[in-house]
Design a protein around this motif. Structure first.
Motif, PDB file in Angstrom:
ATOM      1  N   GLU A   1      66.356  25.808  39.716  1.00  0.00           N
ATOM      2  CA  GLU A   1      66.506  25.563  38.284  1.00  0.00           C
ATOM      3  C   GLU A   1      65.356  24.713  37.781  1.00  0.00           C
ATOM      4  OE1 GLU A   1      70.285  23.690  37.793  1.00  0.00           O
ATOM      5  OE2 GLU A   1      71.440  25.505  38.263  1.00  0.00           O
ATOM      6  N   GLY A   2      64.978  24.954  36.536  1.00  0.00           N
ATOM      7  CA  GLY A   2      63.904  24.168  35.945  1.00  0.00           C
ATOM      8  C   GLY A   2      63.489  24.732  34.600  1.00  0.00           C
TER       9      GLY A   2
ATOM     10  N   SER B   1      57.724  16.171  43.386  1.00  0.00           N
ATOM     11  CA  SER B   1      57.569  17.263  42.405  1.00  0.00           C
ATOM     12  C   SER B   1      58.868  18.008  42.126  1.00  0.00           C
ATOM     13  CB  SER B   1      56.501  18.259  42.876  1.00  0.00           C
ATOM     14  OG  SER B   1      56.855  18.847  44.114  1.00  0.00           O
ATOM     15  N   VAL B   2      59.816  18.031  43.088  1.00  0.00           N
ATOM     16  CA  VAL B   2      61.126  18.635  42.869  1.00  0.00           C
ATOM     17  C   VAL B   2      62.177  17.551  43.107  1.00  0.00           C
ATOM     18  CG1 VAL B   2      62.746  20.429  43.585  1.00  0.00           C
ATOM     19  CG2 VAL B   2      60.289  20.900  43.601  1.00  0.00           C
ATOM     20  N   GLU B   3      63.048  17.368  42.129  1.00  0.00           N
ATOM     21  CA  GLU B   3      63.991  16.255  42.172  1.00  0.00           C
ATOM     22  C   GLU B   3      65.094  16.416  43.221  1.00  0.00           C
ATOM     23  OE1 GLU B   3      64.357  13.222  39.955  1.00  0.00           O
ATOM     24  OE2 GLU B   3      62.240  13.717  40.238  1.00  0.00           O
ATOM     25  N   ASN B   4      65.488  17.654  43.480  1.00  0.00           N
ATOM     26  CA  ASN B   4      66.622  17.881  44.384  1.00  0.00           C
ATOM     27  C   ASN B   4      66.367  19.122  45.249  1.00  0.00           C
ATOM     28  OD1 ASN B   4      68.826  15.905  43.219  1.00  0.00           O
ATOM     29  ND2 ASN B   4      67.937  16.955  41.447  1.00  0.00           N
ATOM     30  N   ILE B   5      66.399  18.934  46.561  1.00  0.00           N
ATOM     31  CA  ILE B   5      66.265  20.042  47.514  1.00  0.00           C
ATOM     32  C   ILE B   5      67.270  19.814  48.635  1.00  0.00           C
ATOM     33  CG2 ILE B   5      64.812  21.152  49.240  1.00  0.00           C
ATOM     34  CD1 ILE B   5      62.412  20.651  47.575  1.00  0.00           C
TER      35      ILE B   5
ATOM     36  N   LEU C   1      65.350  25.491  29.910  1.00  0.00           N
ATOM     37  CA  LEU C   1      66.004  25.364  31.206  1.00  0.00           C
ATOM     38  C   LEU C   1      66.518  26.732  31.655  1.00  0.00           C
ATOM     39  CD1 LEU C   1      66.969  23.452  33.448  1.00  0.00           C
ATOM     40  CD2 LEU C   1      69.110  23.164  32.162  1.00  0.00           C
ATOM     41  N   GLN C   2      66.102  27.152  32.857  1.00  0.00           N
ATOM     42  CA  GLN C   2      66.508  28.449  33.372  1.00  0.00           C
ATOM     43  C   GLN C   2      66.827  28.349  34.860  1.00  0.00           C
ATOM     44  OE1 GLN C   2      64.401  31.958  32.071  1.00  0.00           O
ATOM     45  NE2 GLN C   2      63.246  30.797  30.544  1.00  0.00           N
TER      46      GLN C   2
ATOM     47  N   THR D   1      58.379  23.050  35.592  1.00  0.00           N
ATOM     48  CA  THR D   1      58.967  21.884  36.250  1.00  0.00           C
ATOM     49  C   THR D   1      60.248  22.338  36.910  1.00  0.00           C
ATOM     50  OG1 THR D   1      58.093  20.394  34.566  1.00  0.00           O
ATOM     51  CG2 THR D   1      59.860  19.556  35.964  1.00  0.00           C
ATOM     52  N   CYS D   2      60.373  22.142  38.209  1.00  0.00           N
ATOM     53  CA  CYS D   2      61.565  22.557  38.951  1.00  0.00           C
ATOM     54  C   CYS D   2      62.421  21.333  39.252  1.00  0.00           C
ATOM     55  CB  CYS D   2      61.171  23.262  40.249  1.00  0.00           C
ATOM     56  SG  CYS D   2      62.573  23.876  41.206  1.00  0.00           S
ATOM     57  N   ARG D   3      63.680  21.371  38.805  1.00  0.00           N
ATOM     58  CA  ARG D   3      64.546  20.203  39.029  1.00  0.00           C
ATOM     59  C   ARG D   3      65.373  20.319  40.309  1.00  0.00           C
ATOM     60  NH1 ARG D   3      69.467  20.401  34.527  1.00  0.00           N
ATOM     61  NH2 ARG D   3      70.632  22.162  35.412  1.00  0.00           N
TER      62      ARG D   3
END
Length: 355
Positions: free
Chosen positions: A276-277, A219-223, A283-284, A135-137
């Motif tokens: 990050e995700g 699918s990605v919260e922040n870009i 979390l990494q 999961t990519c945040r």
């Protein structure tokens, strides 16, 4: 795909045409007033704004690469669509890309705008990082094309198209924030960052994300995408465009800026992409951070912005020729595998040029 036309023989267009020739393509370079000495490819002088001239030329080739200002690209894409050939360009302009995406719905060939550095290479890198997470945040993309030895308060040199730079500084920017697609103002969201000990600032500019908001919404919260400059640049540009009202005189603004800060030979292109995700439930953060400087390519010393832009689009064209990418429809940069891109002869320059 064997025969290709390259439109616009500036530094980027000439190098792209040369790299395509070296990759085995039959290249014709077209410019309204070709400059320079001997080229290893055929050169023709044609009015690129003439619909009849372009339609005639496109009917004799398999593909076209436009290295012209974004404002000329829509009619060229329409002519390529009518001829049923592949189309590639370097545009950062969002409306231009949206118009080409509509053409791609009925195209016989591949319609591939945004194949430069940003949008382009940076999106390929960003997609590769996102794919590493369960999961990519967030995915934050930053690119800066700068002089290695800046002078003056602005700390800049116009090694790229002034029309393109002004467009990026003034047009609204699409982002994904907290899961929502939004349009935000350019030259805002200021931040500081360091690459190899060099302090830089970053701020929002238009077009660098390409189609990533389409692809990753949900699918990605922040870009987001930002341009990197030396500290103090953003404030000066906001003063120039907004307090002096140069935003209403874009062509004149470009002329003033290039006259004040002409191109340099010793430049550097910084690429900073971080995601990050969760990986294995933890979390990494994963990063791709490099500084690219001038290198010897095709027998000459090439500026960082020229070879990174040229190598990016030529690698994509080679991948299409080799069957590694789709042959029809619309190509998103984030659908290009980074590993395969880096293995292509021209894509491998991104590994050789790392410093």
């Amino acid at each position: 795909m064997q025969k290709i036309i390259v439109l616009g023989l500036g530094k980027v267009g000439t190098l792209a045409a040369t790299l395509l020739h070296e990759a085995g393509f039959a290249v014709t370079g077209i410019d309204v007033a070709p400059r320079g000495g001997d080229h290893p490819f055929v050169v023709r002088a044609l009015d690129v704004t003439s619909g009849d001239a372009m339609r005639d030329a496109f009917g004799k080739v398999d593909a076209v690469l436009s290295c012209l200002p974004y404002s000329l690209n829509i009619p060229l894409a329409e002519a390529a669509h009518a001829a049923g050939i592949h189309y590639f360009d370097l545009t950062e302009d969002v409306p231009t890309t949206q118009a080409i995406q509509k053409l791609a719905a009925t195209s016989k060939g591949l319609m591939a705008p945004q194949c430069g550095l940003a949008p382009g290479f940076v999106g390929i890198v960003g997609a590769d990082l996102i794919a590493q997470f369960e999961t990519c945040r967030s995915c934050r993309m930053r690119v800066g094309a700068l002089p290695q030895n800046p002078t003056g308060l602005m700390g800049y040199a116009f090694n790229w198209s002034p029309e393109g730079v002004v467009n990026e500084y003034l047009n609204d920017c699409e982002v994904i924030e907290g899961g929502e697609r939004k349009w935000v103002s350019p030259m805002e969201w200021h931040e500081s960052l360091y690459i190899d000990g060099v302090k830089l600032e970053a701020f929002t500019t238009s077009g660098g994300l390409g189609t990533m908001c389409d692809t990753y919404h949900g699918s990605v919260e922040n870009i987001d995408y930002k341009t990197m400059r030396y500290p103090g640049h953003m404030s000066l540009m906001n003063f120039f465009f907004h307090e002096l009202l140069m935003r209403d005189r874009r062509a004149e603004a470009g002329e003033i800026l290039v006259n004040a800060k002409p191109p340099v030979q010793d430049d550097v292109v910084y690429v900073h992409v971080a995601a990050e995700g969760l990986i294995d439930g933890r979390l990494q953060r994963r990063e791709f951070v490099h500084g690219y400087r001038p290198v010897d390519v095709a027998g000459k010393r090439r500026t960082a912005i020229a070879w990174t832009t040229s190598a990016s689009v030529v690698a994509v064209i080679e991948m299409v020729r080799d069957g590694a990418l789709p042959q029809q429809g619309f190509l998103k940069q984030e659908d290009i595998p980074l590993d395969a891109f880096m293995k292509i002869r021209t894509g491998a320059l991104f590994q050789r040029g790392e410093q």
